[in-house]
Design a protein around this motif. Structure first.
Motif, PDB file in Angstrom:
ATOM      1  N   VAL A 104    -123.484  32.554 123.655  1.00 29.73           N
ATOM      2  CA  VAL A 104    -122.707  33.164 123.189  1.00 29.73           C
ATOM      3  C   VAL A 104    -123.037  34.421 123.246  1.00 29.73           C
ATOM      4  CG1 VAL A 104    -120.955  34.572 122.573  1.00 29.73           C
ATOM      5  CG2 VAL A 104    -120.322  31.915 122.847  1.00 29.73           C
ATOM      6  N   ARG A 105    -124.442  34.609 122.086  1.00 28.13           N
ATOM      7  CA  ARG A 105    -125.225  36.052 121.808  1.00 28.13           C
ATOM      8  C   ARG A 105    -125.657  36.392 123.395  1.00 28.13           C
ATOM      9  NH1 ARG A 105    -123.928  39.151 118.039  1.00 28.13           N
ATOM     10  NH2 ARG A 105    -123.993  37.390 116.886  1.00 28.13           N
ATOM     11  N   ALA A 106    -126.572  35.455 123.302  1.00 27.02           N
ATOM     12  CA  ALA A 106    -126.843  36.289 124.969  1.00 27.02           C
ATOM     13  C   ALA A 106    -126.655  36.127 126.046  1.00 27.02           C
ATOM     14  CB  ALA A 106    -127.879  34.526 125.321  1.00 27.02           C
ATOM     15  N   LEU A 107    -125.851  35.672 125.947  1.00 30.83           N
ATOM     16  CA  LEU A 107    -124.042  36.481 127.607  1.00 30.83           C
ATOM     17  C   LEU A 107    -123.395  37.497 126.967  1.00 30.83           C
ATOM     18  CD1 LEU A 107    -121.804  33.557 127.984  1.00 30.83           C
ATOM     19  CD2 LEU A 107    -123.759  34.660 129.946  1.00 30.83           C
ATOM     20  N   SER A 108    -123.722  37.824 125.451  1.00 30.76           N
ATOM     21  CA  SER A 108    -123.303  39.024 125.058  1.00 30.76           C
ATOM     22  C   SER A 108    -124.043  40.714 125.398  1.00 30.76           C
ATOM     23  CB  SER A 108    -122.513  39.548 123.886  1.00 30.76           C
ATOM     24  OG  SER A 108    -123.820  39.116 123.361  1.00 30.76           O
ATOM     25  N   GLU A 109    -125.194  39.818 124.859  1.00 30.88           N
ATOM     26  CA  GLU A 109    -126.892  40.442 125.292  1.00 30.88           C
ATOM     27  C   GLU A 109    -127.106  40.661 126.833  1.00 30.88           C
ATOM     28  OE1 GLU A 109    -129.624  38.763 123.147  1.00 30.88           O
ATOM     29  OE2 GLU A 109    -128.690  39.760 121.058  1.00 30.88           O
ATOM     30  N   ARG A 110    -125.914  40.294 127.466  1.00 31.02           N
ATOM     31  CA  ARG A 110    -127.252  40.187 128.810  1.00 31.02           C
ATOM     32  C   ARG A 110    -126.031  41.334 129.722  1.00 31.02           C
ATOM     33  NH1 ARG A 110    -128.555  35.074 132.005  1.00 31.02           N
ATOM     34  NH2 ARG A 110    -129.182  35.770 133.677  1.00 31.02           N
ATOM     35  N   THR A 111    -124.422  40.561 129.127  1.00 26.30           N
ATOM     36  CA  THR A 111    -123.647  41.983 130.242  1.00 26.30           C
ATOM     37  C   THR A 111    -123.158  42.891 129.255  1.00 26.30           C
ATOM     38  OG1 THR A 111    -122.349  39.883 128.588  1.00 26.30           O
ATOM     39  CG2 THR A 111    -122.803  39.346 130.818  1.00 26.30           C
ATOM     40  N   GLN A 112    -123.693  42.943 128.407  1.00 27.05           N
ATOM     41  CA  GLN A 112    -123.615  43.476 127.241  1.00 27.05           C
ATOM     42  C   GLN A 112    -122.609  44.330 126.814  1.00 27.05           C
ATOM     43  OE1 GLN A 112    -124.834  48.286 129.469  1.00 27.05           O
ATOM     44  NE2 GLN A 112    -127.401  47.400 129.764  1.00 27.05           N
ATOM     45  N   THR A 113    -121.993  43.195 126.603  1.00 23.60           N
ATOM     46  CA  THR A 113    -120.396  43.533 125.886  1.00 23.60           C
ATOM     47  C   THR A 113    -120.473  42.983 123.873  1.00 23.60           C
ATOM     48  OG1 THR A 113    -120.219  40.927 126.519  1.00 23.60           O
ATOM     49  CG2 THR A 113    -119.034  42.570 128.140  1.00 23.60           C
ATOM     50  N   SER A 114    -119.638  42.820 124.108  1.00 26.38           N
ATOM     51  CA  SER A 114    -119.803  42.901 121.851  1.00 26.38           C
ATOM     52  C   SER A 114    -119.448  41.292 121.699  1.00 26.38           C
ATOM     53  CB  SER A 114    -118.472  43.535 121.270  1.00 26.38           C
ATOM     54  OG  SER A 114    -117.057  42.788 121.448  1.00 26.38           O
ATOM     55  N   TYR A 115    -119.707  40.981 120.670  1.00 27.91           N
ATOM     56  CA  TYR A 115    -120.096  38.993 120.958  1.00 27.91           C
ATOM     57  C   TYR A 115    -118.090  38.546 120.875  1.00 27.91           C
ATOM     58  CZ  TYR A 115    -121.088  35.006 118.351  1.00 27.91           C
ATOM     59  OH  TYR A 115    -120.947  33.461 118.077  1.00 27.91           O
ATOM     60  N   SER A 116    -117.395  39.718 119.749  1.00 27.43           N
ATOM     61  CA  SER A 116    -116.096  38.526 119.885  1.00 27.43           C
ATOM     62  C   SER A 116    -115.937  38.988 121.150  1.00 27.43           C
ATOM     63  CB  SER A 116    -115.677  39.881 118.425  1.00 27.43           C
ATOM     64  OG  SER A 116    -115.462  41.201 119.229  1.00 27.43           O
ATOM     65  N   TYR A 117    -116.560  39.588 121.788  1.00 29.59           N
ATOM     66  CA  TYR A 117    -115.347  39.927 123.623  1.00 29.59           C
ATOM     67  C   TYR A 117    -116.064  38.679 124.223  1.00 29.59           C
ATOM     68  CZ  TYR A 117    -113.730  42.165 127.489  1.00 29.59           C
ATOM     69  OH  TYR A 117    -112.797  42.100 129.296  1.00 29.59           O
ATOM     70  N   HIS A 176    -111.978  40.822 135.470  1.00 31.76           N
ATOM     71  CA  HIS A 176    -112.361  41.563 136.016  1.00 31.76           C
ATOM     72  C   HIS A 176    -112.939  42.368 134.318  1.00 31.76           C
ATOM     73  CE1 HIS A 176    -107.677  41.893 134.368  1.00 31.76           C
ATOM     74  NE2 HIS A 176    -108.485  43.486 134.263  1.00 31.76           N
ATOM     75  N   GLY A 177    -112.770  43.525 134.856  1.00 32.34           N
ATOM     76  CA  GLY A 177    -113.711  45.107 133.547  1.00 32.34           C
ATOM     77  C   GLY A 177    -114.685  43.248 133.483  1.00 32.34           C
ATOM     78  N   LYS A 178    -115.040  43.454 131.894  1.00 26.88           N
ATOM     79  CA  LYS A 178    -116.066  43.552 131.211  1.00 26.88           C
ATOM     80  C   LYS A 178    -116.007  41.552 131.220  1.00 26.88           C
ATOM     81  CE  LYS A 178    -116.927  47.152 128.282  1.00 26.88           C
ATOM     82  NZ  LYS A 178    -117.029  47.731 126.294  1.00 26.88           N
ATOM     83  N   GLY A 179    -114.820  40.931 131.473  1.00 26.55           N
ATOM     84  CA  GLY A 179    -114.940  39.711 131.623  1.00 26.55           C
ATOM     85  C   GLY A 179    -115.652  39.752 132.391  1.00 26.55           C
ATOM     86  N   CYS A 180    -115.290  39.677 133.891  1.00 27.53           N
ATOM     87  CA  CYS A 180    -116.266  39.551 135.108  1.00 27.53           C
ATOM     88  C   CYS A 180    -117.690  39.635 134.928  1.00 27.53           C
ATOM     89  CB  CYS A 180    -115.443  40.254 136.264  1.00 27.53           C
ATOM     90  SG  CYS A 180    -115.371  39.454 137.656  1.00 27.53           S
ATOM     91  N   ARG A 181    -118.108  40.378 134.100  1.00 31.00           N
ATOM     92  CA  ARG A 181    -119.672  40.091 134.161  1.00 31.00           C
ATOM     93  C   ARG A 181    -120.164  38.973 133.597  1.00 31.00           C
ATOM     94  NH1 ARG A 181    -120.485  45.861 130.890  1.00 31.00           N
ATOM     95  NH2 ARG A 181    -119.466  47.404 131.864  1.00 31.00           N
ATOM     96  N   ILE A 182    -119.628  38.608 132.001  1.00 32.96           N
ATOM     97  CA  ILE A 182    -119.957  37.277 131.821  1.00 32.96           C
ATOM     98  C   ILE A 182    -119.915  36.001 133.200  1.00 32.96           C
ATOM     99  CG2 ILE A 182    -119.188  35.036 130.535  1.00 32.96           C
ATOM    100  CD1 ILE A 182    -118.854  37.665 128.919  1.00 32.96           C
ATOM    101  N   VAL A 183    -118.943  35.874 134.442  1.00 30.62           N
ATOM    102  CA  VAL A 183    -118.069  35.021 134.822  1.00 30.62           C
ATOM    103  C   VAL A 183    -119.064  35.103 136.239  1.00 30.62           C
ATOM    104  CG1 VAL A 183    -116.994  34.271 136.778  1.00 30.62           C
ATOM    105  CG2 VAL A 183    -115.682  34.744 135.161  1.00 30.62           C
ATOM    106  N   ARG A 184    -119.853  36.150 135.948  1.00 29.78           N
ATOM    107  CA  ARG A 184    -121.044  36.636 137.320  1.00 29.78           C
ATOM    108  C   ARG A 184    -122.148  35.594 136.744  1.00 29.78           C
ATOM    109  NH1 ARG A 184    -118.579  42.482 137.481  1.00 29.78           N
ATOM    110  NH2 ARG A 184    -117.420  41.931 138.955  1.00 29.78           N
TER     111      ARG A 184
END
Length: 374
Positions: free
Chosen positions: A176-189, A156-164
């Motif tokens: 991780v950098r590409a995932l953070s950019e595609r999901t509009q989340t911070s790199y550390s998250y 749930h939350g922003k984490g599920c953006r990465i799962v999707r």
């Protein structure tokens, strides 16, 4: 409290696994203004106490820590040491020689090598310790299991953006950098979520530069289904007099004309060949006025309910890994991606779980890589 402060507190609360004869003593906290979240950088004045010598260090905190981070942190620590001398009025006298040190949760062999190259001391929660100062040289790579488990939510939350995003491209290696950019989340998250998935066996690394990829897409999808986490935060039931593709298409066009965004789920998001059971409810994720949806589709607040209007959680109302990510083109509009549709059916009750299991089978059969039996 920001993530750096949280990690700093957690770092000192546990018993550090230091080499025999070595102590790390805290002395003072030094804050420097900076741009970005928090508005300040946190550094720690400390001493490494050895049997014959005491070595002053200035510590920065970073978790996770990558080899590429070491150089920039060394420069920041050196600048912070100069600022500290200026604050204490020692800049024009003989300045204090402080060894730059980085504290992290788990240092890889690549991080240790980078610290050796940059001459930066290192300590982690697994027992890793590196220090080079004068005639003193200590290098220990920790082997203890890390006590820190990522706290970032996965389903749930922003984490599920990465799962999707991962489930939509199960055979693709992604950094991780590409995932953070595609999901509009911070790199550390994003790193925390990926690390969580690695620890649970769903994701595997594929090289230093290639990033990560799913190793168990079907198991990850089933784990999302079993989590009980719902993408919708509200669910309103209606009776639709007709749910033909023609009327569904016209309804969505009416909403679009008003600047209201919607995307189909449940029975409305199935292709004809995917329908496995009958009597399934239709569904629409809606971002605008529910009254507009009532008018656009001619909905009535009567039983039985055959049309559900869903409100997605705020983090999912986006194209960046949310319900609008990678939509499927249907004859009557756009529908949610297959993994999201599967989870929605599983959560819908009734015969929705049977339909969800059928979609899992289809998802597994379409995988570009070998996968365990669904």
């Amino acid at each position: 409290m920001d993530s750096t402060a949280e990690f700093r507190d957690a770092f000192w609360k546990q018993d550090l696994r230091l080499p025999r004869g070595v102590e790390l003593l805290r002395q003072d906290v030094f804050l420097l203004p900076r741009r970005g979240p928090g508005g300040q950088a946190i550094y720690e004045l400390a001493e490494v106490v050895l049997p014959q010598v005491r070595v002053p260090v200035l510590m920065a905190y970073r978790a996770p820590l990558l080899p590429a981070d070491v150089h920039s942190l060394r420069e920041r620590l050196r600048a912070a040491s100069v600022a500290l001398d200026q604050r204490d009025g020692t800049a024009e006298r003989l300045p204090v020689v402080r060894i730059p040190m980085i504290a992290t949760d788990s240092a890889s062999s690549g991080v240790i090598a980078a610290c050796e190259q940059e001459d930066v001391a290192l300590v982690d929660q697994r027992g890793t310790f590196f220090l080079r100062s004068g005639s003193t040289f200590i290098r220990v790579q920790g082997r203890e299991p890390s006590q820190r488990r990522p706290r970032e939510p996965v389903f749930h939350g922003k984490g599920c953006r990465i799962v999707r995003t991962l489930l939509q491209s199960p055979g693709e290696a992604q950094t991780v950098r590409a995932l953070s950019e595609r999901t509009q989340t911070s790199y550390s998250y994003a790193y925390g979520v990926v690390r969580h998935l690695v620890l649970d066996g769903y994701v595997e690394p594929v090289g230093k530069r290639s990033g990560f990829r799913l190793r168990a897409p079907v198991r990850l999808l089933r784990a999302w289904m079993a989590s009980g986490e719902k993408t919708s935060v509200t669910l309103d039931g209606f009776n639709a007099p007709s749910t033909t593709p023609e009327l569904l298409g016209k309804g969505l066009e009416r909403l679009k004309a008003q600047g209201i965004r919607g995307i189909y789920t449940l029975a409305s998001a199935l292709l004809p060949e995917e329908r496995f059971v009958s009597g399934l409810p239709h569904g629409l994720y809606l971002t605008g006025s529910i009254d507009a949806a009532v008018e656009a589709f001619g909905l009535r607040r009567l039983m039985p309910h055959n049309f559900w209007v869903l409100r997605a959680e705020p983090s999912a109302e986006t194209d960046a890994g949310g319900v609008f990510f990678s939509p499927r083109t249907l004859p009557h509009g756009l529908g949610v991606a297959l993994p999201q549709l599967t989870v929605d059916f599983h959560q819908s009750g009734g015969r929705g779980k049977e339909q969800a299991d059928e979609l899992v089978q289809r998802f597994a059969q379409a995988l570009p890589i070998s996968e365990e039996a669904p």
